[in-house]
Motif scaffolding. Structure first.
Motif, PDB file in Angstrom:
ATOM      1  N   LEU A   1       0.811  -1.297   0.181  1.00 29.14           N
ATOM      2  CA  LEU A   1       0.047   0.018   0.010  1.00 29.14           C
ATOM      3  C   LEU A   1       0.919   1.210  -0.067  1.00 29.14           C
ATOM      4  O   LEU A   1       0.896   2.252  -0.917  1.00 29.14           O
ATOM      5  N   VAL A   2       1.763   1.201   0.792  1.00 30.53           N
ATOM      6  CA  VAL A   2       2.883   2.616   0.972  1.00 30.53           C
ATOM      7  C   VAL A   2       3.655   2.614  -0.315  1.00 30.53           C
ATOM      8  O   VAL A   2       3.530   3.670  -0.859  1.00 30.53           O
TER       9      VAL A   2
ATOM     10  N   GLN B   1       1.264   3.998  -2.887  1.00 30.30           N
ATOM     11  CA  GLN B   1       1.019   5.610  -2.833  1.00 30.30           C
ATOM     12  C   GLN B   1       2.220   6.193  -2.792  1.00 30.30           C
ATOM     13  O   GLN B   1       1.956   7.429  -3.299  1.00 30.30           O
TER      14      GLN B   1
ATOM     15  N   VAL C   1       2.351   6.675  -6.889  1.00 30.89           N
ATOM     16  CA  VAL C   1       1.233   7.523  -7.185  1.00 30.89           C
ATOM     17  C   VAL C   1       1.477   8.811  -7.025  1.00 30.89           C
ATOM     18  O   VAL C   1       1.573   9.773  -7.892  1.00 30.89           O
TER      19      VAL C   1
ATOM     20  N   LEU D   1      -1.873   0.704  -7.119  1.00 25.28           N
ATOM     21  CA  LEU D   1      -2.422   1.079  -5.980  1.00 25.28           C
ATOM     22  C   LEU D   1      -3.712   0.501  -5.710  1.00 25.28           C
ATOM     23  O   LEU D   1      -3.987   0.187  -4.305  1.00 25.28           O
TER      24      LEU D   1
ATOM     25  N   VAL E   1      -4.362  -1.599  -2.030  1.00 26.56           N
ATOM     26  CA  VAL E   1      -5.599  -1.397  -1.116  1.00 26.56           C
ATOM     27  C   VAL E   1      -6.315  -2.644  -0.803  1.00 26.56           C
ATOM     28  O   VAL E   1      -6.393  -2.937   0.155  1.00 26.56           O
TER      29      VAL E   1
ATOM     30  N   CYS F   1     -11.008   3.648  -3.288  1.00 26.88           N
ATOM     31  CA  CYS F   1     -10.096   3.578  -4.488  1.00 26.88           C
ATOM     32  C   CYS F   1     -10.819   4.602  -5.502  1.00 26.88           C
ATOM     33  O   CYS F   1     -10.345   4.964  -6.417  1.00 26.88           O
TER      34      CYS F   1
ATOM     35  N   LEU G   1      -9.528   7.946  -6.928  1.00 25.89           N
ATOM     36  CA  LEU G   1      -8.185   7.802  -7.841  1.00 25.89           C
ATOM     37  C   LEU G   1      -8.647   7.771  -9.119  1.00 25.89           C
ATOM     38  O   LEU G   1      -8.077   8.398 -10.005  1.00 25.89           O
TER      39      LEU G   1
ATOM     40  N   PHE H   1      -4.907  13.871  -3.101  1.00 29.75           N
ATOM     41  CA  PHE H   1      -4.369  12.626  -3.168  1.00 29.75           C
ATOM     42  C   PHE H   1      -3.661  12.110  -1.600  1.00 29.75           C
ATOM     43  O   PHE H   1      -3.766  11.132  -1.200  1.00 29.75           O
TER      44      PHE H   1
ATOM     45  N   LEU I   1      -6.540  11.127   0.522  1.00 30.94           N
ATOM     46  CA  LEU I   1      -7.020   9.847   0.184  1.00 30.94           C
ATOM     47  C   LEU I   1      -6.065   8.830   0.754  1.00 30.94           C
ATOM     48  O   LEU I   1      -6.378   7.956   1.271  1.00 30.94           O
ATOM     49  N   ALA I   2      -4.688   8.980   0.527  1.00 27.73           N
ATOM     50  CA  ALA I   2      -3.778   8.099   0.899  1.00 27.73           C
ATOM     51  C   ALA I   2      -3.692   7.849   2.514  1.00 27.73           C
ATOM     52  O   ALA I   2      -3.864   6.910   2.977  1.00 27.73           O
TER      53      ALA I   2
ATOM     54  N   GLN J   1      -6.745   5.794   3.103  1.00 28.75           N
ATOM     55  CA  GLN J   1      -6.437   4.377   2.751  1.00 28.75           C
ATOM     56  C   GLN J   1      -5.569   3.583   3.731  1.00 28.75           C
ATOM     57  O   GLN J   1      -5.759   2.504   4.089  1.00 28.75           O
ATOM     58  N   LEU J   2      -4.792   4.440   4.326  1.00 29.63           N
ATOM     59  CA  LEU J   2      -3.904   3.967   5.529  1.00 29.63           C
ATOM     60  C   LEU J   2      -4.587   3.570   6.591  1.00 29.63           C
ATOM     61  O   LEU J   2      -4.404   2.929   7.556  1.00 29.63           O
TER      62      LEU J   2
END
Lengths: 425, 189
Positions: free
Chosen positions: A81-82, A85, A88, A108, A112, A140, A143, B11, B14-15, B18-19
């Motif tokens: 995930l990291v 990110q 992106v 990504l 997720v 997502c 995105l 973004f 969002l990140a 997501q985390l």
């Protein structure tokens, strides 16, 4: 530019048809218009690569490495995930090309999924597949817009369909209506409309033109349940909606074979209407009280939307027989109401509508000199005749003669059309 | 330039979300393990698999029905299963279609079927999946089957921490030993 075309150009110069300057101008014009082939390929392979790597990571993590402690496994859950990110973020910050955005977005998206699936695996979180997919999609969806990513759009569309399938069909003892599917589709629509407006000719837009109605078709069944007769009617209305959506201004400049709404809508209309054309379908009176409210509301909402679309599409043109497909679903809704009082009239009416549809399609094919449309019309008539063989009492001689007649019709129309084309040429 | 900044900030937001989503899942589960009460549920496992989350052992619990005086069960109802602790093993205190004001721990189970003839409600407890390394799920099922044949009573149970309706399935035990450890030992021998 195409090498054959280049050869043709040099031939034209050699035969003194065009001058060298004009040939150069033509050459430059096409070169400036064309997107470099290598970019397209890179995009495709970039996305495919990310897709495979992402799926691979999900599978490797699904192995469930129980030799590691819970902490290590939890850290593993966050690594893809990291990484996704960071890539992106880097692509956005450095304004990298669409290849970067598409590939990193795809990765990504999958990262997720792998992250939340690994956490639910570590803690044995039971959450059913539906809620898991929904969380994934919600995390997502943005995105699509932030990266303007077509591949993430396709992934979201595919997974939201999977979500609707999972909720509406997969668990027979716990069927639910996937209302969130509608919300996700609505969220995806502005992106699709932008593609239609500005990139209509793009191949991927054509893919969207098919994927979206296909997704709607697959998921539609999850919104209607109950009386089968009414469900068939609701499907007719739904296909009518698809067809009328395909008639919107956006699609005016593309060929029918690139318009999934028209193709699926029209095919669906023919098939469902053929089911309605059987006398047996209208055998017992279709009483309104048999319908559950949920189905009725769905059907009415779709019908009203179809009628609004119809009025919107027809605001500048008058009625034409060869555009009967657009009216078909509304007419069928009327015959259903009639069917509650007299079932013979409604089955006759449906047969009549299909027949007129077939004939008008043949006429349209002849007018446009299009063999595809012409034979589609013939096919509709043939299918109608075949269906009538099952519930009409005709002698074998009559049936045989009818078949011969239709077969001859196929030959004759195609032959006449070829002749007409030759004459024009 | 300005839009680039906005997009990048969005973004970043969002990140973070997501985390946070998996982090929140982890935090909730850890809290239940730390502060919840542990129950053992007698069970019989089977090994199916999930396309995305890997192999798991499906747990069929002995607690799966209850004769109830609550007879109004609608289609969308869930079953609130209130529990008692009987020498470390979970027992049903009562079952209701709505939350009751009782001091007991409870879990919300999926209603499966209500038999009106004998007023018995059948349900599935929500912690039905125990994920295992893919090579160990099948041996786990075999081990449990062997154990059930040899032992007089079923001694396979799931260790579940419960707090305010939330739960964590921590382990599956055979004679109080973790099924993962038993399989690891067996494969080493």
């Amino acid at each position: 530019m195409n090498s054959n075309f280049k050869k043709e150009l040099s031939k034209l110069i050699a035969d003194d048809v065009i001058s060298i300057e004009i040939a150069k101008k033509i050459d430059n014009y096409y070169n400036s218009k064309q997107e470099p082939q290598s970019n397209k390929l890179l995009s495709i392979f970039g996305v495919l690569g990310s897709l495979l790597v992402g799926l691979g990571i999900i599978l490797v993590l699904a192995h469930n490495w129980d030799n590691f402690s819970r902490l290590i496994k939890t850290i593993f859950a966050f690594i893809p995930l990291v990484i996704g990110q960071i890539v992106v973020g880097y692509s956005l910050l450095k304004k990298k090309s669409s290849i970067w955005l598409e590939s990193s977005g795809t990765f990504l998206f999958l990262a997720v999924g792998s992250s939340i699936s690994l956490v639910s695996q570590i803690y044995n979180i039971p959450g059913n597949l539906g809620s898991f997919l929904l969380t994934w999609l919600m995390l997502c969806l943005p995105l699509v817009y932030l990266l303007k990513s077509k591949s993430v759009f396709i992934l979201c569309l595919a997974f939201t369909t999977y979500y609707a399938w999972e909720l509406g069909y997969a668990n027979w003892n716990n069927i639910k209506t996937p209302w969130m599917y509608l919300l996700i589709i609505t969220t995806l629509l502005p992106f699709y409309i932008t593609q239609l407006k500005y990139k209509l000719e793009n191949n991927l837009t054509t893919v969207f033109n098919f994927l979206l109605p296909l997704s709607l078709l697959i998921s539609f069944g999850t919104f209607v349940k109950g009386n089968y007769q009414f469900i068939v009617i609701t499907y007719v209305v739904f296909f009518g909606l698809l067809y009328n959506l395909g008639r919107l201004n956006f699609f005016n400049n593309i060929r029918i074979r690139k318009n999934g709404f028209i193709l699926l809508g029209s095919l669906g209309l023919v098939v469902t209407m053929l089911i309605l054309s059987f006398k047996g379908f209208w055998g017992e009176r279709l009483l309104f009280q048999k319908i559950n409210n949920h189905d009725l509301i769905v059907a009415i909402v779709i019908l009203i939307t179809t009628i609004v679309l119809l009025i919107f599409n027809k605001r500048e043109s008058s009625f034409k027989w060869n555009s009967l497909f657009e009216y078909a679903s509304s007419l069928i809704a009327l015959t259903y109401i009639v069917g509650n009082y007299n079932n013979l009239i409604s089955s006759t009416l449906v047969n009549l509508i299909i027949f007129i549809l077939g004939v008008s399609t043949i006429k349209k094919g002849v007018d446009k000199m299009n063999f595809g449309i012409l034979n589609y019309g013939m096919l509709i008539i043939t299918l109608l005749i075949i269906c009538r063989f099952f519930d009409t009492e005709m002698t074998f001689v009559v049936r045989g003669l009818l078949f011969i007649l239709v077969g001859t019709g196929f030959f004759a129309t195609n032959f006449l059309m070829i002749k007409k084309m030759k004459k024009l040429n | 330039m300005k839009s680039k900044k906005i997009i990048f900030t969005l973004f970043l937001l969002l990140a973070v979300v997501q985390l946070l989503a998996p982090a929140k899942m982890i935090y909730n589960q850890e809290q239940i393990i730390k502060t919840g009460k542990a129950y053992k549920f007698l069970t019989q496992p089977l090994d199916p698999n999930d396309p995305l989350r890997g192999k798991y052992v499906r747990l069929n619990y002995q607690i799966n029905r209850f004769k109830t005086s609550d007879t109004i069960w609608k289609k969308n109802h869930h079953a609130y299963v209130y529990l008692n602790d009987s020498i470390g093993f979970a027992k049903i205190d009562t079952v209701s279609h709505k939350k009751l004001n009782l001091p007991n721990d409870y879990v919300i189970a999926d209603k499966y079927w209500f038999n009106q003839n004998n007023n018995t409600l059948r349900f599935n407890l929500p912690f039905g999946r125990f994920y295992m390394e893919e090579s160990k799920a099948k041996p786990a099922e075999d081990l449990v089957r062997r154990n059930n044949r040899e032992a007089i009573n079923n001694t396979t149970c799931a260790l579940v921490y419960i707090k305010e309706g939330k739960f964590v399935l921590k382990d599956v035990l055979i004679n109080d030993e973790s099924i993962t450890d038993i399989i690891r030992k067996n494969s080493n021998n």
